[in-house]
Design a protein around this motif. Structure first.
Motif, short mmCIF file in Angstrom:
data_model
loop_
_atom_site.label_atom_id
_atom_site.label_comp_id
_atom_site.label_asym_id
_atom_site.label_seq_id
_atom_site.Cartn_x
_atom_site.Cartn_y
_atom_site.Cartn_z
N HIS A 156 -37.12 -4.50 0.35
CA HIS A 156 -35.85 -3.90 0.73
C HIS A 156 -34.96 -5.00 1.27
CE1 HIS A 156 -37.23 0.20 0.19
NE2 HIS A 156 -38.37 -0.16 0.77
N VAL A 157 -33.70 -5.00 0.85
CA VAL A 157 -32.74 -5.99 1.30
C VAL A 157 -31.90 -5.34 2.39
CG1 VAL A 157 -30.85 -7.51 0.63
CG2 VAL A 157 -32.68 -7.02 -1.01
N PRO A 158 -32.13 -5.75 3.63
CA PRO A 158 -31.41 -5.11 4.73
C PRO A 158 -29.93 -5.47 4.77
CG PRO A 158 -32.77 -6.90 5.57
CD PRO A 158 -33.07 -6.76 4.11
N ASP A 159 -29.57 -6.67 4.27
CA ASP A 159 -28.19 -7.12 4.36
C ASP A 159 -27.80 -7.76 3.02
OD1 ASP A 159 -25.72 -8.14 4.97
OD2 ASP A 159 -26.43 -9.56 6.48
N THR A 160 -27.02 -7.03 2.23
CA THR A 160 -26.63 -7.56 0.91
C THR A 160 -25.38 -8.42 0.99
OG1 THR A 160 -25.32 -5.58 0.44
CG2 THR A 160 -27.62 -5.60 -0.32
N ASP A 161 -24.81 -8.55 2.19
CA ASP A 161 -23.59 -9.35 2.30
C ASP A 161 -23.86 -10.78 2.79
OD1 ASP A 161 -20.74 -9.54 1.96
OD2 ASP A 161 -20.62 -9.71 4.14
N THR A 162 -25.04 -11.05 3.29
CA THR A 162 -25.38 -12.39 3.76
C THR A 162 -26.32 -13.04 2.76
OG1 THR A 162 -25.15 -11.67 6.05
CG2 THR A 162 -26.33 -13.72 5.67
#
Length: 148
Positions: free
Chosen positions: A71-77
Motif C-alpha cells: 500500500h502506498v500511503p503517500d502518492t504525492d511524495t
C-alpha cells in the motif's frame, strides 16, 4: 603496383570492419537508450495514475522475479535518483516534469545516435564501393585480353 593495391585493399577491409564495429556499438547504445526511455515513460504513466489516489496497492518488485503487494500511503511524495546516487524528495508533479524532460533528452540523444549510425553506414558503403572498384581493376589488369 600490385603490392600497393593489395595493401590498399587490406586497409579498406580494416576500415570496413571498424565501421561495422562502430555501427554495432551505436546500435547497442541506441537499444539501451530506448529501454531507459520506455522505463522512464512507464514511470511517468504510473505516477500520473497514482496521483491523488488514497492508499493504492501496487506491486513492488524485489528481485528474482518476486513481487509484493504494498500500500502506498503517500502518492504525492517521490524519492528521485537524479544521478551519481543522489536521491531527492520531490512531489509527484515535479517528478513527472523531471522525467518527461529526461525523456525529451533521451529522444534527442537517440536521434543523434541514429544520425551517427547513418553516417558510419554511408562511409562503409563508400569503402565497399572502393573495394569493389579496386577488385574490378585488379581483375582487369590480370586478364587484359578478356575485356571486350
Amino acid at each position: 603496383m600490385e603490392n600497393v593495391d593489395a595493401r590498399e585493399f587490406q586497409m579498406l577491409e580494416q576500415y570496413l570492419e571498424q565501421f561495422t564495429q562502430q555501427v554495432e556499438a551505436y546500435s547497442r547504445q541506441l537499444e539501451m537508450l530506448e529501454n531507459r526511455r520506455v522505463e522512464t515513460a512507464t514511470a511517468v504513466e504510473t505516477l500520473k495514475t497514482l496521483a491523488g489516489q488514497e492508499g493504492p496497492t501496487v506491486l513492488l518488485q524485489i528481485g528474482g522475479g518476486a513481487s509484493l503487494r504494498v500500500h502506498v500511503p503517500d502518492t504525492d511524495t517521490v524519492l528521485l535518483n537524479i544521478g551519481a546516487d543522489v536521491v531527492v524528495e520531490r512531489t509527484n508533479a515535479e517528478t513527472v516534469d523531471y522525467l518527461e524532460e529526461r525523456i525529451t533528452e533521451m529522444e534527442a540523444l537517440a536521434k543523434k545516435i541514429a544520425e551517427s549510425i547513418e553516417q558510419v553506414q554511408k562511409q562503409a558503403r563508400d569503402v565497399a564501393k572502393r573495394m569493389e572498384s579496386a577488385y574490378s581493376q585488379a581483375q582487369a589488369r590480370m586478364a587484359p585480353g578478356m575485356q571486350g
